[in-house]
Design an enzyme around this catalytic site. Structure first.
Site, PDB file in Angstrom:
ATOM      1  N   GLY A   1       0.847  -1.100  -0.154  1.00 18.13           N
ATOM      2  CA  GLY A   1       0.107  -0.058   0.128  1.00 18.13           C
ATOM      3  C   GLY A   1       0.865   1.390  -0.007  1.00 18.13           C
ATOM      4  O   GLY A   1       0.598   2.252  -0.824  1.00 18.13           O
TER       5      GLY A   1
ATOM      6  N   ASP B   1       5.116  -9.395   5.206  1.00 17.79           N
ATOM      7  CA  ASP B   1       4.287 -10.286   4.236  1.00 17.79           C
ATOM      8  C   ASP B   1       5.238 -10.695   3.226  1.00 17.79           C
ATOM      9  O   ASP B   1       4.968 -11.901   2.591  1.00 17.79           O
ATOM     10  CB  ASP B   1       2.974  -9.667   3.612  1.00 17.79           C
ATOM     11  CG  ASP B   1       2.129  -9.248   4.856  1.00 17.79           C
ATOM     12  OD1 ASP B   1       2.220  -9.616   5.877  1.00 17.79           O
ATOM     13  OD2 ASP B   1       1.421  -8.321   4.512  1.00 17.79           O
TER      14      ASP B   1
ATOM     15  N   GLY C   1       0.540 -12.363   7.572  1.00 17.01           N
ATOM     16  CA  GLY C   1       0.873 -12.440   6.020  1.00 17.01           C
ATOM     17  C   GLY C   1       0.070 -11.811   5.234  1.00 17.01           C
ATOM     18  O   GLY C   1       0.006 -12.100   3.897  1.00 17.01           O
TER      19      GLY C   1
ATOM     20  N   ARG D   1       5.424  -9.021  14.842  1.00 15.07           N
ATOM     21  CA  ARG D   1       5.732  -7.745  14.281  1.00 15.07           C
ATOM     22  C   ARG D   1       6.592  -6.873  15.175  1.00 15.07           C
ATOM     23  O   ARG D   1       7.543  -6.243  14.529  1.00 15.07           O
ATOM     24  CB  ARG D   1       4.798  -6.940  13.697  1.00 15.07           C
ATOM     25  CG  ARG D   1       4.276  -6.980  12.285  1.00 15.07           C
ATOM     26  CD  ARG D   1       3.470  -6.119  11.615  1.00 15.07           C
ATOM     27  NE  ARG D   1       2.977  -4.835  12.184  1.00 15.07           N
ATOM     28  CZ  ARG D   1       1.674  -4.341  11.915  1.00 15.07           C
ATOM     29  NH1 ARG D   1       0.920  -5.159  11.094  1.00 15.07           N
ATOM     30  NH2 ARG D   1       1.453  -3.305  12.728  1.00 15.07           N
TER      31      ARG D   1
HETATM   32  O1  F6P Z   1       1.203  -6.065   6.353  1.00 16.49           O
HETATM   33  C1  F6P Z   1       1.652  -6.389   7.608  1.00 16.49           C
HETATM   34  C2  F6P Z   1       0.409  -6.797   8.341  1.00 16.49           C
HETATM   35  O2  F6P Z   1       0.768  -7.210   9.695  1.00 16.49           O
HETATM   36  C3  F6P Z   1      -0.404  -8.297   7.681  1.00 16.49           C
HETATM   37  O3  F6P Z   1       0.527  -9.420   7.906  1.00 16.49           O
HETATM   38  C4  F6P Z   1      -1.457  -8.103   8.539  1.00 16.49           C
HETATM   39  O4  F6P Z   1      -2.590  -8.677   7.974  1.00 16.49           O
HETATM   40  C5  F6P Z   1      -1.915  -6.583   8.732  1.00 16.49           C
HETATM   41  O5  F6P Z   1      -0.380  -6.028   8.490  1.00 16.49           O
HETATM   42  C6  F6P Z   1      -2.372  -6.069  10.093  1.00 16.49           C
HETATM   43  O6  F6P Z   1      -2.739  -4.868   9.913  1.00 16.49           O
HETATM   44  P1  F6P Z   1      -2.918  -3.837  11.302  1.00 16.49           P
HETATM   45  O7  F6P Z   1      -1.574  -3.880  12.013  1.00 16.49           O
HETATM   46  O8  F6P Z   1      -3.526  -2.600  10.753  1.00 16.49           O
HETATM   47  O9  F6P Z   1      -3.919  -4.720  12.082  1.00 16.49           O
END
Ligand code: F6P
Length: 323
Positions: A104, A127, A170, A256
């Site tokens: 994005g 991802d 992911g 993360r």
């Molecule tokens: O794109 C990274 C990611 O951690 C994806 O693996 C997951 O689907 C998404 O972001 C989660 O997004 P947020 O942190 O906005 O909940």
């Protein structure tokens, strides 16, 4: 180029700080002023921008996340948001922008570069679904966190003769689950590209149980249709289908926030320096990635709005090893 800015956008990834440090220090080395934008694209729109010096990026290489902050900005998707961002950049005399982020975010980079502003992207997402790079910053760390969870769950699983469903992140890409599952010797790996239905999971677990295994691990990518919660409720109806007692662990954002691995710090450092080099050489509108061990520049036009599928070789490997 005398003055550039840097921002991190989208989901944070371990190694983003190492990339900010590399961009800042290599730009300063070339006599270029560096600005740090807070909270991703949103900071550019509301003018949350500070000058960064070498000391501002000290003691961060080992820390996960991003000290600049990150966000997913709806406003930047509007033309009015992008115009405000451009006005702020121009008012401060900023001539180039480095964007560290995933899909994005790099689509945002493409939009800005289409308006004529010099932007260079750096591939960063757990991802690993970005075109233009074999691997993105943060993915190795997330694989290792998932793997550590798998190893721990196998230990407790063995003590209790249990099977564990381990769901990792992911988005729509199964790379993270696939790599962690392969490295962790999982009995089953289910990804959006190679989804294993609940019935087939039950069969494989039952077979493993009957072969005398004391534990079994099923790694599930978040993007599958039948996620861990679905599978648990499916087996709730008839527990005998599985053999093992079954438990589920959904890792979510835990994958993360870790300290970046050496791999991610080094990748971030190399990509960060290469991004500044690209801006200085007048090559804009590209994503800096690593392909075949080399640093590459791929036009943002070729990667924006697309997601890279997991390699078919990996899917084949998982199929063979699932026996
Ligand atoms: O794109 C990274 C990611 O951690 C994806 O693996 C997951 O689907 C998404 O972001 C989660 O997004 P947020 O942190 O906005 O909940």
């Amino acid at each position: 180029m005398k003055s550039i800015a840097i921002l991190t956008s989208g989901g944070d990834a371990a190694g983003m700080n190492a990339a900010i440090r590399a961009v800042t220090r290599s730009a300063l080395d070339q006599g270029v002023t560096v600005h740090g934008v807070r909270q991703g694209w949103q900071g550019l729109i509301v003018d949350q921008i500070d000058v960064l010096n070498a000391r501002d990026v000290g003691n961060i290489i080992q820390i996960g996340g991003t000290f600049l902050g990150s966000a997913r900005s709806k406003e930047f998707r509007e033309e009015s948001g992008r115009s405000r961002a451009l006005r702020n950049l121009s008012r401060r005399g900023i001539e180039g922008l480095v964007v560290i982020g995933g899909n994005g975010s790099q689509t945002g980079s493409y939009m800005l570069s289409q308006l004529g502003f010099p932007v260079v992207g750096i591939a960063s997402t757990i991802d690993n679904d970005l075109y233009g790079t074999d691997v993105s910053i943060g993915c190795d760390t997330a694989i290792n966190v998932t793997l550590e969870a798998i190893d721990r769950l196998r230990t407790t699983g063995s003590s209790h003769t249990r099977a564990f469903l381990v769901e990792t992140m992911g988005r729509d890409c199964g790379y993270l689950a696939m790599m962690a599952g392969l490295a962790g010797g999982a009995e089953v790996i289910s990804t959006p590209e190679f989804e294993v239905p609940a019935e087939a999971i039950a069969e494989r677990l039952r077979a493993a149980y009957e072969r005398g295994k004391t534990h079994a691990i099923v790694v599930i990518a978040e993007g599958v249709k039948e996620n861990a919660a679905h599978i648990m409720s499916h087996f709730e109806k008839d527990r005998r289908m599985v053999g093992f007692e079954l438990r589920a662990t959904v890792l979510g954002h835990v994958v993360r926030g870790a300290q970046p691995t050496a791999f991610d710090r080094l990748l971030a450092t190399r990509l960060g320096v290469a991004a500044v080099k690209s801006l200085n050489e007048g090559v804009f509108g590209v994503l800096i990635g690593e392909q075949g061990g080399e640093i590459t520049r791929t036009p943002l036009a070729d990667i924006a709005g697309k997601t890279k599928p997991i390699s078919t070789n990996l899917i084949e490997l998982a199929r063979i090893l699932a026996k």
